[in-house]
Design a protein around this motif. Sequence first.
Motif, PDB file in Angstrom:
ATOM      1  N   PHE A  97     -49.966   1.283  69.406  1.00 13.61           N
ATOM      2  CA  PHE A  97     -50.639   0.674  68.254  1.00 13.61           C
ATOM      3  C   PHE A  97     -50.476   1.545  67.016  1.00 13.61           C
ATOM      4  CE2 PHE A  97     -54.352   0.478  65.468  1.00 13.61           C
ATOM      5  CZ  PHE A  97     -54.415  -0.881  65.180  1.00 13.61           C
ATOM      6  N   TRP A  98     -50.664   2.849  67.189  1.00 14.38           N
ATOM      7  CA  TRP A  98     -50.569   3.755  66.034  1.00 14.38           C
ATOM      8  C   TRP A  98     -49.130   3.935  65.580  1.00 14.38           C
ATOM      9  CZ3 TRP A  98     -54.730   3.978  63.484  1.00 14.38           C
ATOM     10  CH2 TRP A  98     -55.959   3.886  64.134  1.00 14.38           C
ATOM     11  N   MET A  99     -48.175   3.730  66.472  1.00 12.88           N
ATOM     12  CA  MET A  99     -46.772   3.688  66.055  1.00 12.88           C
ATOM     13  C   MET A  99     -46.541   2.494  65.135  1.00 12.88           C
ATOM     14  SD  MET A  99     -44.572   4.744  69.452  1.00 12.88           S
ATOM     15  CE  MET A  99     -43.035   4.582  68.559  1.00 12.88           C
ATOM     16  N   TRP A 100     -47.130   1.367  65.491  1.00 12.88           N
ATOM     17  CA  TRP A 100     -46.999   0.166  64.657  1.00 12.88           C
ATOM     18  C   TRP A 100     -47.611   0.395  63.281  1.00 12.88           C
ATOM     19  CZ3 TRP A 100     -49.091  -3.537  69.007  1.00 12.88           C
ATOM     20  CH2 TRP A 100     -48.074  -3.770  69.936  1.00 12.88           C
ATOM     21  N   MET A 101     -48.795   0.986  63.236  1.00 14.60           N
ATOM     22  CA  MET A 101     -49.462   1.233  61.957  1.00 14.60           C
ATOM     23  C   MET A 101     -48.635   2.184  61.083  1.00 14.60           C
ATOM     24  SD  MET A 101     -52.092  -0.686  62.012  1.00 14.60           S
ATOM     25  CE  MET A 101     -51.033  -1.794  62.992  1.00 14.60           C
ATOM     26  N   THR A 102     -48.054   3.189  61.733  1.00 17.43           N
ATOM     27  CA  THR A 102     -47.200   4.132  61.014  1.00 17.43           C
ATOM     28  C   THR A 102     -46.001   3.417  60.407  1.00 17.43           C
ATOM     29  OG1 THR A 102     -47.840   5.919  62.519  1.00 17.43           O
ATOM     30  CG2 THR A 102     -45.823   6.235  61.257  1.00 17.43           C
ATOM     31  N   ALA A 103     -45.436   2.488  61.158  1.00 12.75           N
ATOM     32  CA  ALA A 103     -44.270   1.744  60.671  1.00 12.75           C
ATOM     33  C   ALA A 103     -44.633   0.859  59.489  1.00 12.75           C
ATOM     34  CB  ALA A 103     -43.687   0.897  61.800  1.00 12.75           C
ATOM     35  N   LEU A 242     -54.142  -3.329  76.949  1.00 12.03           N
ATOM     36  CA  LEU A 242     -54.140  -1.869  77.069  1.00 12.03           C
ATOM     37  C   LEU A 242     -53.849  -1.208  75.728  1.00 12.03           C
ATOM     38  CD1 LEU A 242     -52.170  -1.327  80.416  1.00 12.03           C
ATOM     39  CD2 LEU A 242     -54.569  -0.735  80.003  1.00 12.03           C
ATOM     40  N   ILE A 243     -52.859  -1.747  75.021  1.00 12.24           N
ATOM     41  CA  ILE A 243     -52.458  -1.168  73.736  1.00 12.24           C
ATOM     42  C   ILE A 243     -53.603  -1.192  72.732  1.00 12.24           C
ATOM     43  CG2 ILE A 243     -50.967  -1.495  71.714  1.00 12.24           C
ATOM     44  CD1 ILE A 243     -48.783  -2.473  73.663  1.00 12.24           C
ATOM     45  N   PHE A 244     -54.239  -2.354  72.588  1.00  8.47           N
ATOM     46  CA  PHE A 244     -55.299  -2.484  71.582  1.00  8.47           C
ATOM     47  C   PHE A 244     -56.597  -1.815  72.020  1.00  8.47           C
ATOM     48  CE2 PHE A 244     -52.469  -5.976  70.282  1.00  8.47           C
ATOM     49  CZ  PHE A 244     -52.367  -5.684  68.935  1.00  8.47           C
ATOM     50  N   THR A 245     -56.879  -1.830  73.307  1.00 14.78           N
ATOM     51  CA  THR A 245     -58.113  -1.206  73.794  1.00 14.78           C
ATOM     52  C   THR A 245     -58.053   0.310  73.645  1.00 14.78           C
ATOM     53  OG1 THR A 245     -58.521  -2.964  75.407  1.00 14.78           O
ATOM     54  CG2 THR A 245     -59.597  -0.840  75.802  1.00 14.78           C
ATOM     55  N   ALA A 265     -53.985   9.506  71.202  1.00 15.99           N
ATOM     56  CA  ALA A 265     -53.230   8.272  70.987  1.00 15.99           C
ATOM     57  C   ALA A 265     -52.781   8.166  69.536  1.00 15.99           C
ATOM     58  CB  ALA A 265     -54.089   7.062  71.355  1.00 15.99           C
ATOM     59  N   MET A 266     -53.682   8.489  68.631  1.00 11.57           N
ATOM     60  CA  MET A 266     -53.367   8.416  67.206  1.00 11.57           C
ATOM     61  C   MET A 266     -52.327   9.467  66.831  1.00 11.57           C
ATOM     62  SD  MET A 266     -55.967   8.779  63.942  1.00 11.57           S
ATOM     63  CE  MET A 266     -57.014   7.472  64.602  1.00 11.57           C
ATOM     64  N   ARG A 267     -52.557  10.701  67.255  1.00 10.15           N
ATOM     65  CA  ARG A 267     -51.669  11.802  66.868  1.00 10.15           C
ATOM     66  C   ARG A 267     -50.246  11.591  67.369  1.00 10.15           C
ATOM     67  NH1 ARG A 267     -51.968  18.165  68.820  1.00 10.15           N
ATOM     68  NH2 ARG A 267     -50.017  18.808  67.790  1.00 10.15           N
ATOM     69  N   PHE A 268     -50.106  11.301  68.661  1.00 10.46           N
ATOM     70  CA  PHE A 268     -48.762  11.201  69.219  1.00 10.46           C
ATOM     71  C   PHE A 268     -48.085   9.884  68.849  1.00 10.46           C
ATOM     72  CE2 PHE A 268     -50.792  14.349  72.073  1.00 10.46           C
ATOM     73  CZ  PHE A 268     -49.930  15.401  71.812  1.00 10.46           C
ATOM     74  N   GLY A 269     -48.880   8.849  68.626  1.00 11.76           N
ATOM     75  CA  GLY A 269     -48.298   7.600  68.151  1.00 11.76           C
ATOM     76  C   GLY A 269     -47.721   7.752  66.757  1.00 11.76           C
ATOM     77  N   VAL A 270     -48.478   8.410  65.891  1.00 14.02           N
ATOM     78  CA  VAL A 270     -48.012   8.646  64.517  1.00 14.02           C
ATOM     79  C   VAL A 270     -46.802   9.581  64.513  1.00 14.02           C
ATOM     80  CG1 VAL A 270     -48.615   9.686  62.299  1.00 14.02           C
ATOM     81  CG2 VAL A 270     -50.251   8.203  63.459  1.00 14.02           C
TER      82      VAL A 270
END
Length: 453
Positions: A97-103, A242-245, A265-270
Amino acid sequence: METITGAIEALNGIVWGVPMLVLILGVGLYLTLGLRLLTIIKIPFGFSMLWRGRIAAGPGEISPFNALMTSLSATIGTGNIAGVATAIFLGGPGAVFWMWMTALVGMATKFAEAVLAVRYRELDERGRYVGGPMYYIRNGLGERWGWLAVLFALFAGVAGFGIGNMVQANSVADALQTSFDIPPWVTGSVLVVLVGGVLVGGIHRIGTVAARLVPLMAIGYIAACSIVVAMNVHAIPETFELIFTHAFTPAAATGGFAGAAVWAAMRFGVARGIFSNEAGLGSAPIAHAAAQTKGPVSQGVVAMLGTFIDTIVLCSFTALAILTTGVWTGGETGAALTTAAFESALPGAGGYIVAIALSVFAFTTMLGWSYYCERSLQYLFGIAIITPFRVVWAFAALVGATLKLGFVWLLADTLNALMAVPNLIALALLSPVVFRLTREFFATRGGSENNPF
């Protein structure tokens, strides 16, 4: 040597730490809001311009389409296969999810980078267009900022040999040796010939090869991932849950997965998202500066699609393959985790598919980064550096394929992050130019879908 390594490790922890991630995301969010969400709203318009961009529309070296493909050749790489898997292993499903937000915010960053690259590009001694952060820093901010332009060019010129060459060659050699038992020296030798053959033709040949190879490899990889996901179609609803939760609640330990907090999740996704699409690092605008386009904004809306295609599309397919198969709880990480996903759905063939995809992705990354590195060194030393650089770049692939690169990877990764600092400063200071040019473009016939260029 241990002292130097320790110092660089400490610096790496800082430049890829929370402050840098916040800075990259902050600039991206600022640009997104300043552009009034245009980079998200205009995605369909961007694809229409990309289709028209197959044909040259103005002064430059390569078509707008080929410029994007050159940029994508550098960004589509190990991050799409191993990076996504690492993000899930360390941050859980919520990292996606945080990868998507970063994109989404990264699209605005890529847009601004390309707009400035075309706006402030110039002709070199050979009469060819060159541009990128070093040029929009110097020409946009003025000579007093010249030191910042030099820093960017220096960081990019050195980092390219590691992150864009030797590390990639090492990944190819490792994948081919593991899957096909091909000796690393053979892989390195073949890469020297292939890379050298492309570089002889300069940006025109790089753009042509990228325009043919990048769409083919992207479609092929998506098709392979789609087969894996289709074989586990029943797990798709649970995967998105799972992704959104777990983007907002901790992921509990299960199987070989150690569990992950929301912050992880936020740190590594970003972090993995930025590593994959390179939004904010300043590499992509070097390619977009060579586009044959009538204006900066025209190329900007094409450039922003690079982040969309790389992260929203390709990284998502890797994530879905990993999560729908359930192998993310098995304790594997990196390329091994992606391989496990493919093997679970396609026994006997999955490992070969990942190895081939990884090899092709890494090869194209070497081509794209060769241009970034060449233009950075040209900025520092002039056009006399071009031929020696191409020779050294080609043979560096052999070195990368046959040696252990722990220190090289660490140094290159650190310098890669340092590239972002002067680039982000320039993007923030020159943002009024980006906003003004964008408003003017969409307020005139230039913004019409019937006459986008």
